[in-house]
Structures are given as C-alpha cells and as structure tokens.
Design an enzyme around this catalytic site. Structure first.
Site, short mmCIF file in Angstrom:
data_model
loop_
_atom_site.label_atom_id
_atom_site.label_comp_id
_atom_site.label_asym_id
_atom_site.label_seq_id
_atom_site.Cartn_x
_atom_site.Cartn_y
_atom_site.Cartn_z
N LYS A 112 -18.00 27.76 52.03
CA LYS A 112 -17.73 28.64 53.18
C LYS A 112 -19.04 29.06 53.85
CE LYS A 112 -13.29 28.96 53.39
NZ LYS A 112 -12.39 28.96 52.36
N LYS A 195 -10.32 17.02 51.77
CA LYS A 195 -8.92 17.38 51.53
C LYS A 195 -8.22 17.80 52.81
CE LYS A 195 -9.81 22.19 50.60
NZ LYS A 195 -9.34 23.42 50.04
N LYS A 198 -6.97 23.24 57.10
CA LYS A 198 -7.23 23.60 58.50
C LYS A 198 -8.71 23.55 58.84
CE LYS A 198 -3.56 26.34 59.14
NZ LYS A 198 -3.39 27.15 58.02
#
Ligand code: TYM
Length: 333
Positions: A112, A195, A198
């Site tokens: 992140k 993967k 979104k």
C-alpha cells in the site's frame, strides 16, 4: 460445541471473483458446519477515505451480495463492523501491544505504501491489529480468506498470544486461515499480472453483479500474447492466469481440452476466451439473479442488519467485559 468462524470483506465496492472464490463461497459452505460471524469491514475501508455516500452505498452492496451468494442470516451472523463498537475498543487495547517494526514489515502495508505514498496513515499501519480484533472479539479459530490475508492471520496469532503472555492468561485462541481447497486461493486478474483486485484496475475484475455482456467484453479484452510457438511450453503469466481462471469456473474436461490445444500449439485465444466468458457468466448467474431482488427489499435488509448487530454485539460485549477485567480496567467506585 461448534468451532467459531469469523471473516469479513471490506466495503470498497461490488464484490469480484477474487472475493467470491477467496472468501464468500467458503462462507456459504461453512455456515452449515460452524458458528459463523460474517461482517462488512466498513472501518477498514476508511483507510482510503471514501466519501460518506460511497461508504453507505458500498456497505449496503456487500450486505446484498452476501445474501445473494446464499448466506442465511438465520444460520450465521451477518453484521456491519461499525455496528459493534466493542471491536474499536479492543483495537485500542491491542494497539498497545503491537509494535512499529512488525507492523511496518507486513507485506500488505508495504504494498500500500508503494502504491499510495501520499496516504500512509496510522490506520493503514495498524490495519492488521483491527483485523485481529475482528477475529479475537468472537474467539474465532477458523478464518476463510484468500491467500493475500495469510500473513494477517499470522499476526492475529502473534497479537493474541502476546496478550495471553502479558497478562498471564489463556484467553485468546489461535485462529487459522481456512479454505475448502487444499491451498488458500489466489484468483488472478485479467490484466496479465497479479491478483484480481480493484487496485489493479477495473478491467482486471469480473464483478458478481456484472451483466453477461460486460463479462464477455472484459474477458475478450484480457491480456494474452501471440500464442505458443513450441510444444508443451511453459505458459507466460497472462496466459497462465487465464487458465487459472478457467480452473475455477469451468469443468475439468473443458480445461483439459484447452490445455491440450495449448500444448499442441493449436489453441485459438478467441475460442478460449469465449468459453471462459460463458463459464464465468454461468458461474455468476445464481448470485447475479438474486442481487436485484434483494437490493429492492429494504425491509428485509433492515431486519437482517439489526438482527446481525444484536447477535454480534452480544458476543463482543461478553469478550470486552472479560478483557477489561483481565487488563484491570474497572470503575474504582
Ligand atoms: P478484502 O476486502 O481485500 O478481500 C476480502 C476477501 O477476498 C479475498 N480476496 C481474494 N482471494 C483470492 N484472490 C483474489 N484475487 C482476492 N481478492 C480478494 C481476500 O483474501 C479476503 O478474504 N483484511 C480483509 C478484510 C478483513 C477480514 C477481517 C478478513 C477485515 N477484518 C477479519 C477476515 C477476518 C481484506 O482486506 O479483505
């Protein structure tokens, strides 16, 4: 006594095939065997600062999709995370025993930070602590999740065991990631790498609520290559991803048919993708067809959410009372 299962999905939007095969399809099967708590992680989704409207809408969408997938609210407890404020209280206590070094080392956190360097907030850092509290608050031992959550489960065990040691109690149990298949699942996206999710772009995701035409369009546009040039060659990642997707939505015979064509260098990606898209349409049909009807039934949704909140709070209040006692938080007079 049935073992307790706890799991949740963030309220960031409609659910995709990764959420379904990694988590939701297992929720549906587990509800018959275990004492299940399934929640919508709206507090976790705050790390990305959704607008209030977006947050409200997505919480509702996930509740609808849980029900459309076949979770029976009479058998399992479906609730919204923020309806159980005891989770936030436990999070405060557990944060005292979670250390910067271990939080910074978490793979999901590092990913992140790399993806959004301008939004490295404290909630993101302590995300695994809140996740541990979701599980510990109900004394969950089995947690149906996809492969990407495995490390968070390891951290959950670390935090629970640390609490036990610190207060010299045998209070929190160890929780383990669970899947009905032999390994935890990782559903790839359509964009050729990584993967389905979104954060990898809308085009990488097939949503449970996508109309058949949308599914067909997305699959036909999925990243592929010019085709195999040698017999039995190893598949490059984008192609392997499409075969992995076929493995979950198609029959073994269909998969084998296209494997053989690939190995003989006789595959036509157009046919392959068409078949994959049709099998995705078929696999999502039962959920898709129920979404609209449930979404229109406000009275039912209200009943489900109230009932879930009540059941989840009952369990959470019991835990928080005991935790306060263990820690020594009590009214002096
Ligand atoms: P979230 O919302 O990112 O994803 C929800 C669930 O879907 C799984 N998943 C996948 N599985 C396989 N392949 C994929 N491409 C894929 N994408 C998503 C995730 O592994 C997850 O099981 N931290 C959790 C939410 C959470 C939670 C919890 C889960 C909060 N508290 C307590 C279990 C227990 C998350 O971010 O999931």
């Amino acid at each position: 006594m049935k073992e307790t299962v706890v799991s949740g999905i963030r309220s960031t939007g409609r659910l995709h095939l990764g959420n379904y095969y990694g988590a939701l399809s297992n929720f549906v099967k587990m509800q018959h065997e275990y004492n299940c708590f399934f929640f919508i992680a709206d507090l976790h989704s705050l790390t990305t600062h959704p607008t209030p409207e977006h947050l409200n809408r997505t919480v509702r969408e996930v509740v609808v999709e849980y029900l459309a997938a076949g979770i029976d609210p009479e058998q399992s407890t479906i609730y919204v995370q923020s309806d159980v404020p005891e989770v936030a209280e436990l999070y405060l206590y557990m944060n005292m025993n979670a250390y910067l070094g271990e939080l910074e080392r978490a793979t999901a956190f590092k990913d992140k930070v790399r993806a959004n360097p301008d939004n490295v907030n404290a909630g993101l850092l302590t995300y695994p602590v809140l996740m541990a509290c979701d599980i510990l608050i109900h004394h969950g031992t089995k947690v149906p999740v996809g492969k990407d959550q495995e490390q968070h489960l390891e951290m959950t065990r670390t935090f629970g065991n640390r609490f036990n040691r610190l207060y010299n109690v045998d209070y929190f149990k160890e929780a383990f990631a669970f899947s009905y298949s032999d390994k935890l699942v990782k559903i790839p996206g359509l964009d050729g790498n990584g993967k389905m999710g979104k954060s990898n772009g809308e085009a990488s995701c097939i949503y449970l609520s996508d109309a058949p035409e949308v599914i067909r369009k997305k699959v036909m546009r999925a990243v592929s290559d010019a085709g195999p040039t040698e017999m039995n060659q190893t598949k490059p990642e984008p192609i392997q991803n499409l075969f992995d997707l076929m493995k979950v939505v198609s029959t073994q015979d269909t998969l084998q048919h296209f494997e053989d064509l690939y190995n003989k260098c006789a595959i036509r990606y157009g046919d392959f993708k068409k078949q994959l898209a049709e099998d995705m349409v078929l696999a999502t049909e039962p959920v898709r067809s129920r979404i609209q009807a449930i979404s229109n039934d406000d009275a039912y949704l209200k009943k489900v959410i109230h009932m879930g909140a009540e059941k989840a709070r009952e369990s959470a209040c019991r835990t928080i009372k005991e935790v306060r006692e263990i820690i020594g938080i009590k009214k002096l007079y």
